[in-house]
Motif scaffolding. Structure first.
Motif, short mmCIF file in Angstrom:
data_model
loop_
_atom_site.label_atom_id
_atom_site.label_comp_id
_atom_site.label_asym_id
_atom_site.label_seq_id
_atom_site.Cartn_x
_atom_site.Cartn_y
_atom_site.Cartn_z
N ASP A 24 78.63 -37.63 -39.98
CA ASP A 24 77.55 -38.47 -39.50
C ASP A 24 77.93 -39.71 -39.23
O ASP A 24 78.46 -40.46 -40.22
CB ASP A 24 76.33 -38.47 -40.35
CG ASP A 24 75.62 -37.17 -40.09
OD1 ASP A 24 75.83 -36.65 -38.94
OD2 ASP A 24 74.92 -36.59 -40.98
N HIS A 61 68.78 -40.30 -38.05
CA HIS A 61 69.91 -39.54 -37.73
C HIS A 61 69.76 -39.21 -36.08
O HIS A 61 68.31 -39.44 -35.56
CB HIS A 61 69.83 -38.59 -38.36
CG HIS A 61 70.44 -38.50 -39.81
ND1 HIS A 61 71.70 -38.29 -40.37
CD2 HIS A 61 69.88 -38.92 -41.02
CE1 HIS A 61 71.87 -38.38 -41.40
NE2 HIS A 61 70.85 -38.94 -41.89
N SER A 84 70.14 -32.72 -35.66
CA SER A 84 71.35 -33.08 -36.20
C SER A 84 71.94 -31.86 -37.00
O SER A 84 72.75 -31.30 -37.30
CB SER A 84 71.58 -34.18 -37.25
OG SER A 84 70.69 -34.32 -38.09
#
Length: 371
Positions: A112, A268, A272
């Motif tokens: 990430d 995010h 995700s």
């Protein structure tokens, strides 16, 4: 003001105290490591930015409020005794630093680039490497593990950065051996949960068990350590840990819901979990209840993962919302009510002192959050 509104205000107040203490901690430690190496000061500066990047400070808040709950239940005042104030804040910082150490490593494992809407630690270190080293210094042949020098540097230093946060966390609890032992026990459990998350789970029950290890145990530790510092009874410790486990499951399930909610402010990339092939409880519920054609859309998105098109991820999220969300929402309500009963059952309420309403409100905050 509602109990959840009052709880949110209390969380903000505790978070402000923790943020101030964290800033002071990182300023002092950065100055100390500067004497060893300018790069170490840079590394601590990166950690300072990451930890200071808008965390909600829920775990240290729960620790502080558990301490207050036990103190007031015993007939003492809400403010820590003079000799306890330093220990309580040190414990609160230790929990927050350990939590962030797991996030640093988690972002590497999940690849990430963002955390709370800003660059993750490994991404900041990758950018630092590319900006500060000459092209000649950056040249490196591809290795079995890394595609280039910047990636190798970022991942290696990111692992070390997470380790440093853990070390700092443990140092803060040296004077409290019982609390330190609890923290070390919990760190092991968190890593068990992360290992299971990477391997993947294949049932709703296994997913909930993994969440209990990966997320719930750190919330439980926060409550237990705060209660220990106030001299809690075994009954109080049990109730507080049970509250934390149930509330944490609702918290994490709501986090999963936010991942497939375009309006949520999770920080995010949308979907995700789908892009990372994760079989969350939402996915398991959707696959169980969706018609074959729609279930196949979800399976395709999960199989493709990171390279799935935006349309496929969006379509898969729609399947989850339609067929997985109702069941998960029932789980969230159920675990929220379980947490509340730890506080509101007649024989339990006196054990929470003046803070009973706070924890009831906090359970609702966990279940309804959108950020």
């Amino acid at each position: 003001m509602t109990m959840s509104g009052a709880a949110e205000a209390t969380v903000r107040g505790c978070a402000a105290l923790v943020d101030e203490a964290l800033e002071s901690f990182f300023a002092r430690r950065t100055a100390e490591v500067q004497r060893c190496s300018p790069f170490l000061a840079e590394l601590y500066g990166t950690l300072r930015s990451f930890v200071g990047n808008g965390g909600k400070r829920l775990r240290p808040t729960m620790l502080i409020m558990a301490y207050r709950a036990v103190r007031t239940a015993k007939g003492a005042g809400q403010r820590p005794l003079e000799e306890d104030a330093k220990a309580v804040m040190h414990a609160a910082l230790a929990l927050e630093l350990m939590h962030n150490s797991t996030l640093v490593h988690d972002d590497i494992m999940d690849e990430d680039e963002l955390r709370r809407g800003k660059p993750s630690v490994w991404k900041m270190l990758c950018d630092y490497y590319q900006k500060t080293l000459t092209p000649a210094q950056q040249q490196q042949e591809q290795t079995p593990l890394f595609t280039g020098a910047a990636t190798s540097f970022a991942v290696s230093q990111g692992i070390l950065a997470g380790n440093l946060l853990l070390a700092e966390s443990l140092r803060l609890l040296q004077a409290e051996p019982r609390c330190l032992a609890k923290l070390m026990e919990v760190y092991t459990t968190v890593n068990f949960g992360q290992a299971l998350d990477i391997v993947g789970v294949t049932s709703g029950a296994a997913y909930l068990s993994m969440l209990s290890q990966k997320t719930g145990c750190l919330f439980s530790a926060a409550m237990a350590i705060g209660a220990m510092l106030a001299g809690a009874s075994e009954r109080q410790l049990t109730l507080m840990e049970q509250f934390a486990q149930s509330a944490a499951l609702a918290f994490q399930l709501q986090d999963d819901v936010m991942d497939i909610s375009p309006a949520a402010q999770k920080g995010h990339v949308f979907g995700s979990d789908i892009r990372q092939h994760k079989h969350t409880l939402l996915v398991e519920e959707a696959l169980e209840h969706a018609p074959a054609a729609e279930a196949e859309v979800l399976r395709s998105a999960l199989a493709i993962g990171p390279t799935a098109s935006e349309k496929l991820v969006t379509d898969a999220a729609l399947v989850i919302n339609k067929y997985g969300l109702p069941g998960v929402e029932r789980f969230i309500v159920d675990h929220t009510e379980r947490a509340k009963r730890c506080v509101t059952d007649t024989e339990n309420t006196p054990l929470w002192g003046h803070e009973a309403n706070f924890f009831v409100g906090l359970a609702d905050v966990f279940a309804r959050r959108s950020v």
